[in-house]
Structure formats: C-alpha cells, structure tokens
Design a protein around this motif. Structure first.
Motif, PDB file in Angstrom:
ATOM      1  N   THR A 202       0.662  -1.295  -0.037  1.00 14.23           N
ATOM      2  CA  THR A 202      -0.029   0.052  -0.155  1.00 14.23           C
ATOM      3  C   THR A 202       0.813   1.304  -0.230  1.00 14.23           C
ATOM      4  OG1 THR A 202      -1.934  -1.160   1.258  1.00 14.23           O
ATOM      5  CG2 THR A 202      -1.609   1.435   1.372  1.00 14.23           C
ATOM      6  N   VAL A 203       0.434   2.382  -0.683  1.00 13.98           N
ATOM      7  CA  VAL A 203       1.193   3.640  -0.753  1.00 13.98           C
ATOM      8  C   VAL A 203       0.206   4.688  -0.367  1.00 13.98           C
ATOM      9  CG1 VAL A 203       2.249   5.031  -2.409  1.00 13.98           C
ATOM     10  CG2 VAL A 203       2.524   2.809  -2.670  1.00 13.98           C
ATOM     11  N   LEU A 204       0.404   5.408   0.730  1.00 18.98           N
ATOM     12  CA  LEU A 204      -0.223   6.379   1.129  1.00 18.98           C
ATOM     13  C   LEU A 204       0.382   7.771   1.223  1.00 18.98           C
ATOM     14  CD1 LEU A 204      -2.882   6.761   2.843  1.00 18.98           C
ATOM     15  CD2 LEU A 204      -1.650   6.718   4.983  1.00 18.98           C
ATOM     16  N   TYR A 205      -0.180   8.851   0.497  1.00 17.66           N
ATOM     17  CA  TYR A 205       0.441  10.209   0.345  1.00 17.66           C
ATOM     18  C   TYR A 205       0.697  10.751   1.830  1.00 17.66           C
ATOM     19  CZ  TYR A 205       0.424  15.206  -0.279  1.00 17.66           C
ATOM     20  OH  TYR A 205       0.685  16.645  -0.542  1.00 17.66           O
ATOM     21  N   CYS A 206       1.767  11.371   2.054  1.00 22.50           N
ATOM     22  CA  CYS A 206       2.420  11.937   3.425  1.00 22.50           C
ATOM     23  C   CYS A 206       2.870  13.330   3.038  1.00 22.50           C
ATOM     24  CB  CYS A 206       3.327  10.886   3.846  1.00 22.50           C
ATOM     25  SG  CYS A 206       3.731  11.403   5.494  1.00 22.50           S
ATOM     26  N   ILE A 299       1.122  17.712  10.223  1.00 28.41           N
ATOM     27  CA  ILE A 299       0.344  16.642  10.503  1.00 28.41           C
ATOM     28  C   ILE A 299      -0.458  16.690  11.598  1.00 28.41           C
ATOM     29  CG2 ILE A 299       0.559  14.178  10.936  1.00 28.41           C
ATOM     30  CD1 ILE A 299       2.892  14.052   9.022  1.00 28.41           C
ATOM     31  N   ASP A 300      -1.696  16.651  11.590  1.00 28.93           N
ATOM     32  CA  ASP A 300      -2.748  16.528  12.563  1.00 28.93           C
ATOM     33  C   ASP A 300      -2.700  15.416  13.285  1.00 28.93           C
ATOM     34  OD1 ASP A 300      -3.392  19.383  12.963  1.00 28.93           O
ATOM     35  OD2 ASP A 300      -5.176  19.241  11.747  1.00 28.93           O
ATOM     36  N   SER A 301      -2.663  14.153  12.398  1.00 31.14           N
ATOM     37  CA  SER A 301      -2.860  12.797  12.756  1.00 31.14           C
ATOM     38  C   SER A 301      -1.943  12.305  13.990  1.00 31.14           C
ATOM     39  CB  SER A 301      -2.950  11.923  11.852  1.00 31.14           C
ATOM     40  OG  SER A 301      -3.835  12.063  10.892  1.00 31.14           O
ATOM     41  N   ASP A 302      -2.086  11.536  14.652  1.00 29.18           N
ATOM     42  CA  ASP A 302      -1.120  10.778  15.533  1.00 29.18           C
ATOM     43  C   ASP A 302      -0.135   9.999  14.503  1.00 29.18           C
ATOM     44  OD1 ASP A 302       0.350   9.527  17.245  1.00 29.18           O
ATOM     45  OD2 ASP A 302      -1.253   8.353  18.482  1.00 29.18           O
ATOM     46  N   LEU A 303       1.103  10.464  14.390  1.00 31.30           N
ATOM     47  CA  LEU A 303       2.056  10.064  13.394  1.00 31.30           C
ATOM     48  C   LEU A 303       2.360   8.376  13.804  1.00 31.30           C
ATOM     49  CD1 LEU A 303       3.752  10.607  10.920  1.00 31.30           C
ATOM     50  CD2 LEU A 303       5.837  10.993  12.415  1.00 31.30           C
ATOM     51  N   LEU A 304       2.604   8.063  14.904  1.00 25.15           N
ATOM     52  CA  LEU A 304       3.011   6.752  15.377  1.00 25.15           C
ATOM     53  C   LEU A 304       2.190   5.540  14.924  1.00 25.15           C
ATOM     54  CD1 LEU A 304       5.155   5.420  16.946  1.00 25.15           C
ATOM     55  CD2 LEU A 304       3.742   5.772  19.025  1.00 25.15           C
ATOM     56  N   PRO A 305       0.746   5.412  14.873  1.00 21.65           N
ATOM     57  CA  PRO A 305       0.277   4.339  14.089  1.00 21.65           C
ATOM     58  C   PRO A 305       0.493   4.213  12.908  1.00 21.65           C
ATOM     59  CG  PRO A 305      -1.238   5.940  15.649  1.00 21.65           C
ATOM     60  CD  PRO A 305       0.186   6.343  15.433  1.00 21.65           C
ATOM     61  N   TYR A 306       0.898   5.412  12.065  1.00 27.44           N
ATOM     62  CA  TYR A 306       1.235   5.247  10.807  1.00 27.44           C
ATOM     63  C   TYR A 306       2.518   4.632  10.518  1.00 27.44           C
ATOM     64  CZ  TYR A 306      -3.002   7.895   9.494  1.00 27.44           C
ATOM     65  OH  TYR A 306      -4.237   8.187   9.360  1.00 27.44           O
ATOM     66  N   LEU A 307       3.533   5.224  11.306  1.00 26.37           N
ATOM     67  CA  LEU A 307       4.895   4.466  11.416  1.00 26.37           C
ATOM     68  C   LEU A 307       4.925   3.151  11.691  1.00 26.37           C
ATOM     69  CD1 LEU A 307       6.831   7.166  13.382  1.00 26.37           C
ATOM     70  CD2 LEU A 307       6.502   6.912  10.787  1.00 26.37           C
ATOM     71  N   LEU A 308       3.953   2.630  12.544  1.00 27.88           N
ATOM     72  CA  LEU A 308       4.045   1.049  12.908  1.00 27.88           C
ATOM     73  C   LEU A 308       3.088   0.403  11.922  1.00 27.88           C
ATOM     74  CD1 LEU A 308       4.188  -0.994  14.949  1.00 27.88           C
ATOM     75  CD2 LEU A 308       2.150  -0.562  15.862  1.00 27.88           C
ATOM     76  N   ALA A 309       2.252   0.865  11.166  1.00 31.16           N
ATOM     77  CA  ALA A 309       1.681   0.210  10.420  1.00 31.16           C
ATOM     78  C   ALA A 309       2.474  -0.017   8.832  1.00 31.16           C
ATOM     79  CB  ALA A 309       0.408   1.059   9.763  1.00 31.16           C
ATOM     80  N   MET A 318      -5.235   1.964   7.323  1.00 27.65           N
ATOM     81  CA  MET A 318      -5.226   3.314   7.854  1.00 27.65           C
ATOM     82  C   MET A 318      -5.768   4.405   7.118  1.00 27.65           C
ATOM     83  SD  MET A 318      -3.385   2.775  10.330  1.00 27.65           S
ATOM     84  CE  MET A 318      -2.996   4.365  11.158  1.00 27.65           C
ATOM     85  N   PRO A 319      -6.693   5.269   7.970  1.00 25.98           N
ATOM     86  CA  PRO A 319      -7.131   6.325   6.963  1.00 25.98           C
ATOM     87  C   PRO A 319      -6.309   7.096   6.391  1.00 25.98           C
ATOM     88  CG  PRO A 319      -7.482   6.730   9.322  1.00 25.98           C
ATOM     89  CD  PRO A 319      -6.981   5.409   9.216  1.00 25.98           C
ATOM     90  N   PRO A 320      -6.651   8.105   5.449  1.00 30.44           N
ATOM     91  CA  PRO A 320      -5.658   9.318   5.191  1.00 30.44           C
ATOM     92  C   PRO A 320      -5.383  10.008   6.133  1.00 30.44           C
ATOM     93  CG  PRO A 320      -7.555   9.090   3.602  1.00 30.44           C
ATOM     94  CD  PRO A 320      -7.942   8.254   4.713  1.00 30.44           C
ATOM     95  N   ILE A 321      -3.976  10.539   6.136  1.00 26.88           N
ATOM     96  CA  ILE A 321      -3.491  11.364   7.272  1.00 26.88           C
ATOM     97  C   ILE A 321      -4.031  12.585   7.215  1.00 26.88           C
ATOM     98  CG2 ILE A 321      -1.380  12.844   7.751  1.00 26.88           C
ATOM     99  CD1 ILE A 321       0.245  10.295   6.550  1.00 26.88           C
TER     100      ILE A 321
END
Length: 425
Positions: A202-206, A299-309, A318-321
């Motif tokens: 999966t590729v997610l824009y960041c 970034i408003d999202s909590d970054l840590l779950p995205y790093l772990l995912a 994961m939803p979009p950031i």
C-alpha cells in the motif's frame, strides 16, 4: 509502545517531537540522539554506522518499533538486520535503499519501469563522460553516483568547467561516491518534494513541500543539504499530486516489489515540474531534511500508528493522514562558512525565548552543550527555526521573528525562504 529512534539531527528532533505526542507511546529511546532529543527521549551512546550495536540496543530495550532517520544505516542494511531479529522497523531494506544509494541504479530502474525522468549517461571513464557532453545541451548536470550528504550535484553552463568537474568527480572529489558519475539532461521547471508511506504494497500520500538547496538568497551559490523548506507549496496542486502519485511514486513502489525488494518506509520523490508534467530528479528513502520539520508541524494525525502500520504491512487499514490547514516554514541557521569549512563550539543564546513564541518550534540539527550547560554549535546546519501560521505570510513572519530572538553572531540564514510562494500570493 517502546520506540527506538535512530539518528541525531534536526529531522530526528522533529520526528521525536511528533512521536512524543502520541498517546500510544510508553517510552521513547534514541541513538545517539542529541541534547535536544534528550529532552524528549532517553538517549543511548552509539553510532548510526554500528549495525550490530543498534540491533543489540533494540533487543535490550525491547523496542516495539525502530524508526530509522538517516539514509546511511538503511543503505548499510540496518532494517534487514532488525527485521531478521523480529523487530518492526520503519525503513527500507538495503536492496530497496539502492534507490537513493546509487543514482546509476536509480536511473536504470526508472528506465525499466517507464518512470519519467531526464535522459542520462553513466560513466567511470573521463574521456567517455566528456564525449557524452556533445549529446546534451548546457547547462550540464553532473551527479556523484553514491551518497554525498546532499552535495554531490554540480550544474554548470561552461563546457570547460564541466570537463574539469568530470575529472574531479572521477578522481575522488566525493570519495567512493563519485567513482561513478551520472550526467543528465537539464530539466527546466520548478522543483517540489512529494512524500508517501509504503508498507511494501500500500502507498499512502504523506505530504508535499518545497525546499531551498542553494546557500544564497535568490537560490544562488553552491548546493547544501537544504537551507529551508515550506509546506504546502502552491505548485503542488491536487492535480499535480495525483499525477505524481499515479505516474511516479506508485510505479516505483510497484517496481521495487516486482523486483523482489518491497519498500517499507517513506518514499521521498524529488520532482521537477516541467512543461511536460512532473519528472523525477531523484528518490530518497527517508524523510527529507529540512522538509520533515515542516511536515511534522502540519500533520494533525497521530503519526505513530502510521509508522507502525508501515513497518508491519498494515497501511491499507489506515485512513488518509489529516493535515492542519496552516502552512509551515522552516529556516536553517547554519554556521558561517557552511557548506565549506566552519567552526564548531560557538555559544548560541535565545533559543528558549524563540520556542516560547506562538506557533514556533526550534528543531536542533547540530547543537550540543558545553561544560556550563550552554547551547553550542556542533555542525554545519545548526538550527531549524520552524513556524506555522494561518497564512504563509504569518508563518514566515513568525519564523524570522523567532530568528531575531536568537543571539548567534557566528551563524547565518537565508532571509528569502518561501520566496516563490510569496511571489504568487
């Protein structure tokens, strides 16, 4: 979650600052870290080049996730070793990291996967390289094949100067990094950086940002590791981002997976927006520095779950950031003489006062503390004065007002960061 952050610069300070805000975090460790990172994490002695030591430390502290900041340990295979030890890791394998480690490999990869980029030639023989100049129009773009701390690119209008640089590169100007030389066609346009998380599938824009590589105002003088950045960049329209993701970022991720090197980490696409659309200048395999600093501010999202995912192959869940609408800017305060010779050890005052200003966060890229506990310069790029605001104008005003609070005669900065965007507003 216990997190181990590898690195010590401004990028890593920004990542530590953002990770420390996560309610999922139980302990943040860093190696080697810095005095500034030490205010957010437990720092451990060590070197980013000591792969065995880094793996041993991750085991010792029972890290649930290792986040690797700089490119060198990734290119040396740190992520491979950590994954072999059963430790979730944010960062690509050594083979996937070749996308940054070797410009010759990267250019061949783009060609194989029909990713738009400049025409090129790869050389280890000076005579052949000079002959290739007949096939391209000036300005001539010369690139060291390997890692050169952001300084291995020279753009020259003069043929004689280009030939002299060819000799210098292949004679070891950048050591092993320039034993092979890439010469590219010059691409006219405006540069922009696009970031995307990738878990192997999966590729997610960041985010997107624009940086300033040249040391001097008006984008003049030699290239540096980066003198400032801002986000969002007006040129990174939704249409451009969509095109770049579909024609460049996603094909690169698919291509790496198809060749047996699925990418887990952040893909950083440096693009030139040409009259024919976006084309690749280069890919990096870690967050940009100083682009990371403005992305972390926005970034408003909590970054840590995205790093772990990203590290565990769960990015598709994961939803979009989510992003703050407020623009952010970072201005690099560098030691006088950078990117050439510079002096270490000068005392820096006023950073605490700058950090108290609304919307301001100073990330420390190359600082230490002396015996009296004073903040001192310990590198070339020393401080990343970062600010956000309702508009880019407000963000710029805040950043430079914060810089004016800092008392460091031995340092300098560019006073025109974000000039392209300000010119269009």
């Amino acid at each position: 979650m216990k997190v181990l952050l590898v690195g010590s610069g401004g990028r890593e300070h920004a990542l530590a600052w953002k990770i420390a805000q996560s309610p999922l975090l139980t302990a943040l460790h860093a190696v080697p870290g810095s005095d500034a990172i030490g205010e957010l994490a437990t720092c451990h002695d060590g070197s980013v080049s000591d792969i065995d030591g880094l793996v041993e430390l991750a085991r010792k502290i029972e890290a649930d996730l290792v986040v690797v900041g700089p490119e060198n340990p990734l290119c040396d295979g740190l992520a491979d070793r950590l994954r072999q030890a059963g430790i979730a890791t944010f960062g690509p394998s050594g083979l996937a990291a070749r996308l940054e480690a070797s410009k010759a490999y990267a250019k061949d990869f783009y060609a194989r996967h029909k990713v738009p980029s400049a025409g090129y030639g790869t050389f280890s023989d000076a005579a052949e390289a000079k002959a290739f100049l007949d096939r391209v129009e000036p300005p001539y773009v010369l690139k060291a094949d390997g890692l050169a701390a952001g300084k291995g690119v020279v753009i020259l209008d003069d043929r004689a100067e280009a030939e002299a640089e060819i000799d210098a590169f292949l004679s070891g100007k950048f050591g092993k990094a320039s034993k092979t030389l890439v010469i590219e066609e010059f691409m006219a346009g405006e540069e922009v950086s696009i970031f995307a998380l990738c878990d192997g599938e999966t590729v997610l824009y960041c985010g997107a940002a624009q940086d300033h590589k040249r040391v001097g105002e008006g984008d003049t003088g030699p290239n540096t590791g980066g003198m400032g950045a801002y986000s969002p960049a007006p040129i990174a329209t939704p249409e451009l981002i969509d095109t770049a993701m579909k024609t460049i970022v996603e094909p690169v991720a698919r291509g790496l997976a198809a060749e047996g090197h699925p990418f887990q980490g952040v893909l950083f696409a440096g693009l030139m927006v040409t009259k024919d659309g976006p084309k690749v200048v280069e890919f990096n395999i870690r967050f940009g520095d100083p682009e990371c600093q403005v992305l972390m501010m926005r970034i408003d999202s909590d970054l840590l779950p995205y790093l772990l995912a990203t590290a565990t192959g769960a990015l598709g869940e994961m939803p979009p950031i989510t992003w703050s609408p407020d623009p952010a800017i970072t201005v690099v305060l560098a030691a006088n003489g950078y990117p050439g010779d510079y002096r270490k050890g000068s005392v820096i005052k006023g950073v605490t006062e700058a950090n108290r200003m609304e919307g301001v966060q100073v990330f420390e890229a190359g600082t230490g503390r002396n015996a009296r506990g004073e903040r001192i310069a310990a590198g070339g790029r020393v401080l990343n004065v970062t600010a956000s605001g309702e508009t880019l104008h407000y963000a710029v005003e805040r950043a430079y007002a914060a810089i004016d609070q800092i008392d460091w005669p031995e340092g300098f900065c560019r006073r025109d960061i974000a000039w392209r965007a300000l010119r269009t507003h």
